[in-house]
Design a protein around this motif. Structure first.
Motif, PDB file in Angstrom:
ATOM      1  N   LEU A 470       0.945  -1.153   0.023  1.00 49.59           N
ATOM      2  CA  LEU A 470       0.060   0.222   0.044  1.00 49.59           C
ATOM      3  C   LEU A 470       0.920   1.400  -0.077  1.00 49.59           C
ATOM      4  CD1 LEU A 470      -2.593  -0.907   2.708  1.00 49.59           C
ATOM      5  CD2 LEU A 470      -2.864  -1.374   0.299  1.00 49.59           C
ATOM      6  N   GLY A 471       1.880   1.034   0.617  1.00 47.96           N
ATOM      7  CA  GLY A 471       2.991   2.328   0.691  1.00 47.96           C
ATOM      8  C   GLY A 471       4.339   1.886   0.944  1.00 47.96           C
ATOM      9  N   ALA A 472       5.257   2.729   0.473  1.00 42.92           N
ATOM     10  CA  ALA A 472       6.794   2.419   0.700  1.00 42.92           C
ATOM     11  C   ALA A 472       7.220   3.736   1.434  1.00 42.92           C
ATOM     12  CB  ALA A 472       7.569   2.100  -0.261  1.00 42.92           C
ATOM     13  N   ILE A 473       7.380   3.440   2.828  1.00 43.27           N
ATOM     14  CA  ILE A 473       7.878   4.877   3.638  1.00 43.27           C
ATOM     15  C   ILE A 473       9.348   4.802   3.584  1.00 43.27           C
ATOM     16  CG2 ILE A 473       7.498   6.158   5.753  1.00 43.27           C
ATOM     17  CD1 ILE A 473       4.794   4.488   6.025  1.00 43.27           C
ATOM     18  N   PRO A 474      10.105   5.731   2.930  1.00 49.10           N
ATOM     19  CA  PRO A 474      11.446   5.816   3.142  1.00 49.10           C
ATOM     20  C   PRO A 474      11.934   6.197   4.658  1.00 49.10           C
ATOM     21  CG  PRO A 474      10.742   7.849   2.079  1.00 49.10           C
ATOM     22  CD  PRO A 474       9.455   6.933   2.489  1.00 49.10           C
ATOM     23  N   LYS A 475      13.256   6.076   4.948  1.00 51.53           N
ATOM     24  CA  LYS A 475      13.662   6.822   5.980  1.00 51.53           C
ATOM     25  C   LYS A 475      13.532   8.305   6.059  1.00 51.53           C
ATOM     26  CE  LYS A 475      17.370   3.280   6.951  1.00 51.53           C
ATOM     27  NZ  LYS A 475      18.669   3.185   7.309  1.00 51.53           N
ATOM     28  N   LEU A 476      12.718   8.757   7.367  1.00 56.69           N
ATOM     29  CA  LEU A 476      12.346  10.096   7.192  1.00 56.69           C
ATOM     30  C   LEU A 476      13.412  10.753   8.448  1.00 56.69           C
ATOM     31  CD1 LEU A 476       8.534   9.863   7.027  1.00 56.69           C
ATOM     32  CD2 LEU A 476      10.149  10.513   5.244  1.00 56.69           C
ATOM     33  N   PRO A 477      14.174  11.531   8.166  1.00 60.55           N
ATOM     34  CA  PRO A 477      15.208  12.281   9.172  1.00 60.55           C
ATOM     35  C   PRO A 477      14.080  13.144  10.124  1.00 60.55           C
ATOM     36  CG  PRO A 477      15.353  13.339   7.192  1.00 60.55           C
ATOM     37  CD  PRO A 477      14.716  12.345   6.770  1.00 60.55           C
ATOM     38  N   LYS A 478      14.513  13.080  11.531  1.00 60.22           N
ATOM     39  CA  LYS A 478      13.728  13.467  12.447  1.00 60.22           C
ATOM     40  C   LYS A 478      13.988  15.292  12.537  1.00 60.22           C
ATOM     41  CE  LYS A 478      12.440  13.091  17.473  1.00 60.22           C
ATOM     42  NZ  LYS A 478      12.773  12.024  18.517  1.00 60.22           N
ATOM     43  N   THR A 479      12.925  15.914  12.483  1.00 61.21           N
ATOM     44  CA  THR A 479      13.008  17.480  12.337  1.00 61.21           C
ATOM     45  C   THR A 479      13.256  18.080  13.652  1.00 61.21           C
ATOM     46  OG1 THR A 479      10.584  17.659  12.627  1.00 61.21           O
ATOM     47  CG2 THR A 479      11.417  17.442  10.335  1.00 61.21           C
ATOM     48  N   GLU A 480      13.862  19.085  13.837  1.00 59.58           N
ATOM     49  CA  GLU A 480      14.280  19.615  15.173  1.00 59.58           C
ATOM     50  C   GLU A 480      12.872  20.112  15.894  1.00 59.58           C
ATOM     51  OE1 GLU A 480      17.241  22.445  15.104  1.00 59.58           O
ATOM     52  OE2 GLU A 480      18.649  20.929  14.071  1.00 59.58           O
ATOM     53  N   THR A 502       0.056   9.728  -0.204  1.00 59.10           N
ATOM     54  CA  THR A 502      -0.162   8.611  -1.183  1.00 59.10           C
ATOM     55  C   THR A 502      -0.874   7.185  -0.421  1.00 59.10           C
ATOM     56  OG1 THR A 502       1.823   9.212  -2.230  1.00 59.10           O
ATOM     57  CG2 THR A 502       1.250   6.971  -2.567  1.00 59.10           C
ATOM     58  N   LEU A 503      -0.323   6.925   0.879  1.00 63.66           N
ATOM     59  CA  LEU A 503      -1.125   5.884   1.609  1.00 63.66           C
ATOM     60  C   LEU A 503      -2.496   6.113   1.669  1.00 63.66           C
ATOM     61  CD1 LEU A 503      -0.786   3.312   3.069  1.00 63.66           C
ATOM     62  CD2 LEU A 503      -0.243   4.655   5.071  1.00 63.66           C
ATOM     63  N   ARG A 504      -2.762   7.349   1.968  1.00 66.06           N
ATOM     64  CA  ARG A 504      -4.274   7.376   2.086  1.00 66.06           C
ATOM     65  C   ARG A 504      -5.001   7.234   0.860  1.00 66.06           C
ATOM     66  NH1 ARG A 504      -5.257  13.645   2.963  1.00 66.06           N
ATOM     67  NH2 ARG A 504      -4.946  13.700   0.723  1.00 66.06           N
ATOM     68  N   ALA A 505      -4.765   7.858  -0.271  1.00 66.88           N
ATOM     69  CA  ALA A 505      -5.148   7.511  -1.740  1.00 66.88           C
ATOM     70  C   ALA A 505      -5.307   5.944  -2.034  1.00 66.88           C
ATOM     71  CB  ALA A 505      -4.256   8.330  -2.722  1.00 66.88           C
ATOM     72  N   THR A 506      -4.080   5.303  -1.641  1.00 61.09           N
ATOM     73  CA  THR A 506      -4.223   3.816  -2.064  1.00 61.09           C
ATOM     74  C   THR A 506      -5.263   3.027  -1.059  1.00 61.09           C
ATOM     75  OG1 THR A 506      -1.848   3.969  -2.263  1.00 61.09           O
ATOM     76  CG2 THR A 506      -2.563   1.703  -1.924  1.00 61.09           C
ATOM     77  N   LEU A 507      -5.185   3.237   0.201  1.00 64.04           N
ATOM     78  CA  LEU A 507      -6.263   2.701   0.926  1.00 64.04           C
ATOM     79  C   LEU A 507      -7.724   3.307   0.526  1.00 64.04           C
ATOM     80  CD1 LEU A 507      -4.741   2.847   4.355  1.00 64.04           C
ATOM     81  CD2 LEU A 507      -4.918   0.926   3.162  1.00 64.04           C
ATOM     82  N   SER A 508      -7.874   4.295   0.182  1.00 57.59           N
ATOM     83  CA  SER A 508      -9.443   4.654  -0.075  1.00 57.59           C
ATOM     84  C   SER A 508      -9.666   4.050  -1.433  1.00 57.59           C
ATOM     85  CB  SER A 508      -9.302   6.147  -0.469  1.00 57.59           C
ATOM     86  OG  SER A 508      -8.336   6.516  -1.687  1.00 57.59           O
ATOM     87  N   MET A 509      -8.718   3.278  -2.236  1.00 62.46           N
ATOM     88  CA  MET A 509      -9.186   2.820  -3.347  1.00 62.46           C
ATOM     89  C   MET A 509      -9.543   1.322  -3.228  1.00 62.46           C
ATOM     90  SD  MET A 509      -6.912   4.867  -6.441  1.00 62.46           S
ATOM     91  CE  MET A 509      -5.477   4.476  -5.761  1.00 62.46           C
ATOM     92  N   LEU A 510      -9.378   0.789  -1.977  1.00 59.94           N
ATOM     93  CA  LEU A 510      -9.471  -0.502  -1.970  1.00 59.94           C
ATOM     94  C   LEU A 510     -10.855  -1.150  -2.176  1.00 59.94           C
ATOM     95  CD1 LEU A 510      -7.001  -1.237   1.112  1.00 59.94           C
ATOM     96  CD2 LEU A 510      -6.858  -1.876  -1.423  1.00 59.94           C
TER      97      LEU A 510
END
Length: 738
Positions: A470-480, A502-510
């Motif tokens: 449903l989605g591929a989440i990359p490594k997200l650096p932590k904001t200060e 993108t994840l929201r759109a993918t789940l909405s199309m299920l």
């Protein structure tokens, strides 16, 4: 709910998965990901090679080239005592090996004053060097090699002193020539002694053989038996020929005599034989008889039988015929007697020749018996004479050969002082280091890759689990900032927020909207980012204008309260609702920064969360929540450590499984999917978390993995929080691990 079989896992769909070593893209991704390891191995190998080259002693190699002659050089036509076929491959290899024998090496070292005296021990710093050590080391530094398809042999000597290396190489050849000449001279001397001793022995034997022959001649009374045999042999041949002729004559005479005995007594038959018919008396009588018969024929025509003339003529004719018959019989008797006498004479002659032949053969046999011993003695004499002559001749050749030194090898190229060292071979060493470093780096990379059983790409997840990503989440650096920032609440152009949109759109199309209002987020193991994913997904729904309730039903290790408030104070929540302590409205807390987003904490601690969830009316919670909110997002416990999630998974509309890429074991995820299937959970798909970005299509990452859920409670939560804040010193810990 019955516990499913822990070994009931879904079968693999294919034998070769995407991203594996057999896949070209997988290999390229592996090489890019492990490039640091490959480069490190390469650099270490090159550094090791550089250190070795720097510290290794410079060794010089001097080579002398010699040619093995096809035959010994001959000044005179004299054969050597020991002759070898110098053209054979075995002889060439033998010469090559003899050029490095220990005796020759020792002689060379002594000649160049490199060996201490016998029994002397030399101390070189802290090391004790003996005579045997020096010889053994020198043997390792000498190499002889026969050039292929030639008669050339290279003698190479290695030494740290270039001048000494050349001197030792030339000295090896010189000493070999001297050693070979000494061996040949020694062999010639030994052969000379042996030949002289053998000549004396043969001389005595020759004299004894000659004396024995002379004594035998006196004994038989003949100087030469060969001459006697020369006389008898022609005589035997003559007698044999005469006897043969006599036998033939006898057969002929006997045949004639036998034929005469068979002659008829009839006059007319006898007259048919020429030897009877030609006798004078027979010719006269025959003539008279013919004349008288003619006259009688005339008389018979004129007179009758009673006439006197007829009677007289008939009487004369009969008398003449009787006379003819008597004469024929006499001639027959004479012929038989003459043939008998001739047969008897031939028979007597044959018997005489046979008697004479027997006498001559008897003499020949006696002479032959004497000749046997005579011939034996003669052969012995001739054999001894030949051996004696051969030994005397060879003795003379050996005497001459001993004064000639035959050189079997000839120097083609003497050793020169080398200018450049032969060792270490810098180019070869660095080339081996280069390829060795690459090979080791690649080998380690492939081994680590084969040991890594986690999911590294989207294709692998869909291949092994047969579920959509449903989605591929990359490594997200932590904001200060303080607390855990909401990635989905960042700027609309932020790539972090775009991931959850993108994840929201993918789940909405299920499916239909009415069938996609309750979402349950879970994972196989703790620490895979299910809380981070569920929180940010809820934020994205709220940003879309949907009233969204985020419920924390991870009763053992709740994280939503800590995520929003930065601490865990166990606010009233789900457990209080199930126990009837609080009403639904009292537990929903609106988020201060995100409109239309409310959240419900896990609530007070309970000793047995599974029993509470099993007895609680979870469906009532959902119904009451949907009465006030458009969407409900539930964060639950991991599947494998506890069974809490499996009690709830079949009661929601969509289950989302969060998987940490490059860490969580494939078997663990497959087990979780099977458990959800056994629980009749409507699994919508998988969210692949913590994927590193790559220039190639897809994602790949390798990470040391291992999982364990630990103790549920405050200590475990604090420990996980501390672990979450810890990371590599060079970069911040990604947010999406909660």
């Amino acid at each position: 709910m019955p516990n499913p079989d822990p070994l009931d896992l879904p079968p693999s769909l294919e034998t070769s998965a995407p991203g594996s070593i057999s896949d070209l893209h997988g290999v390229i991704r592996l090489l890019l990901d492990k490039s640091w390891l490959i480069v490190s191995c390469l650099v270490l190998a090159l550094l090791a090679a550089a250190v070795y080259v720097e510290r290794a002693p410079r060794v010089y190699a001097a080579t002398t080239t010699v040619q093995v002659e096809q035959a010994d050089a001959k000044v005179v036509k004299v054969e050597q005592v020991v002759s070898e076929d110098m053209r054979s491959q075995e002889t060439l290899n033998t010469v090559a090996q003899k050029l490095s024998n220990l005796a020759l090496l020792t002689q060379v070292l002594e000649e160049n004053h490199l060996l201490p005296p016998e029994g002397t021990v030399v101390t070189n710093g802290s090391k004790t060097v003996t005579r045997e050590n020096i010889i053994s080391q020198f043997e390792k530094n000498v190499k002889t090699s026969l050039r292929r398809n030639t008669r050339l042999i290279d003698i190479t000597v290695r030494n740290t002193d270039p001048g000494l290396a050349a001197r030792l190489a030339n000295s090896l050849v010189k000493n070999y020539l001297g050693q070979d000449a000494l061996v040949q001279s020694s062999v010639n001397e030994e052969a000379g002694v042996f030949l002289r001793r053998e000549a004396d022995r043969l001389k005595k034997k020759l004299e004894a053989s000659d004396q024995a022959l002379q004594d035998y001649r006196k004994q038989v009374g003949s100087v030469s038996l060969e001459q006697s045999q020369d006389v008898i042999t022609p005589q035997l041949q003559d007698l044999n020929e005469r006897l043969t002729q006599s036998k033939a004559s006898l057969v002929q005479a006997q045949g004639a005599y036998q034929d005469s005995l068979k002659m008829s007594t009839n006059t007319e038959d006898l007259l048919a034989y020429p030897q009877i018919a030609i006798e004078p008396d027979m010719v006269q009588i025959s003539t008279d008889l013919a004349r008288l018969e003619n006259d009688f024929a005339v008389i018979r025509q004129r007179y009758r039988e009673a006439h006197p003339k007829y009677i007289l003529a008939a009487s004369s004719l009969a008398g003449l015929k009787g006379q003819l018959a008597a004469n024929a019989l006499k001639a027959r008797a004479r012929i038989q007697e003459s043939l008998r006498i001739a047969y008897q004479n031939v028979l007597t002659a044959k018997q005489g020749l046979e008697t004479q032949m027997h006498e001559v053969e008897t003499n020949a046999m006696k002479l032959s018996d004497s000749a046997v011993r005579f011939n034996v003695l003669t052969r012995e004499l001739r054999s001894d004479q030949a051996l004696f002559d051969s030994v005397i001749g060879r003795l003379g050749e050996t005497s001459v050969a001993g004064q000639i030194t035959a050189e079997r090898i000839r120097v083609i190229q003497p050793a020169l002082v080398p200018e450049l060292p032969a060792s270490p071979k810098i180019k070869l060493i660095f080339a081996l280091a280069l390829f060795g470093g690459l090979a080791v780096g690649l080998g380690i990379s492939f081994v680590l890759n084969s040991m890594d059983t986690s999911f590294r790409t989207v294709d692998e997840v869909e291949h092994y689990l047969a579920l959509p990503v449903l989605g591929a989440i990359p490594k997200l650096p932590k904001t200060e900032g303080k607390g855990n920032d909401l990635a989905a609440a960042q700027d609309s152009n932020s790539p972090n927020a775009e991931v959850f949109r993108t994840l929201r759109a993918t789940l909405s199309m299920l499916g239909r909207e009415n069938d996609r209002k309750t979402y349950l987020f879970t994972s196989s193991l703790p620490g895979e980012g299910k809380t981070f994913t569920s929180v940010n997904y809820a934020v994205s729904l709220a940003q879309q204008g949907l009233r969204t309730l985020l419920v924390d039903i991870d009763l053992r290790r709740p994280m939503i309260e800590k995520f929003f408030l930065g601490k865990t104070s166990r606010l009233p929540g789900v457990t209080d609702y199930f126990l009837g302590r609080k009403k639904f409205d009292e537990l929903c807390q609106p988020h201060q920064d995100v409109p239309k987003l409310s959240w419900m904490a896990a609530g007070s601690s309970v000793p047995n969360p599974s029993e509470l969830l099993m007895s609680a009316d979870f469906q009532k919670l959902l119904s009451e929540g949907l009465a006030h909110y458009d969407r409900i997002v539930i964060d639950t416990a991991p599947i494998l450590p506890v069974s809490d999630t499996l009690l709830l998974a079949g009661k929601v509309q969509t289950v989302v499984l969060v998987v940490q890429a490059c860490k969580t074991s494939r078997k663990a995820v497959e087990r979780s999917v099977q458990l959800l299937k056994n629980a009749s959970a409507p699994t919508g798909g998988v969210v692949l978390n913590l994927l590193p970005k790559r220039r190639l299509s897809g994602y790949y990452y390798s990470y040391h993995h291992g999982y364990g859920y630990g103790n549920y409670g405050e200590k475990a939560a604090d420990k996980t929080s501390d672990d979450t804040r810890g990371n590599l010193a060079s970069e911040a810990r990604p947010e999406n691990l909660l």
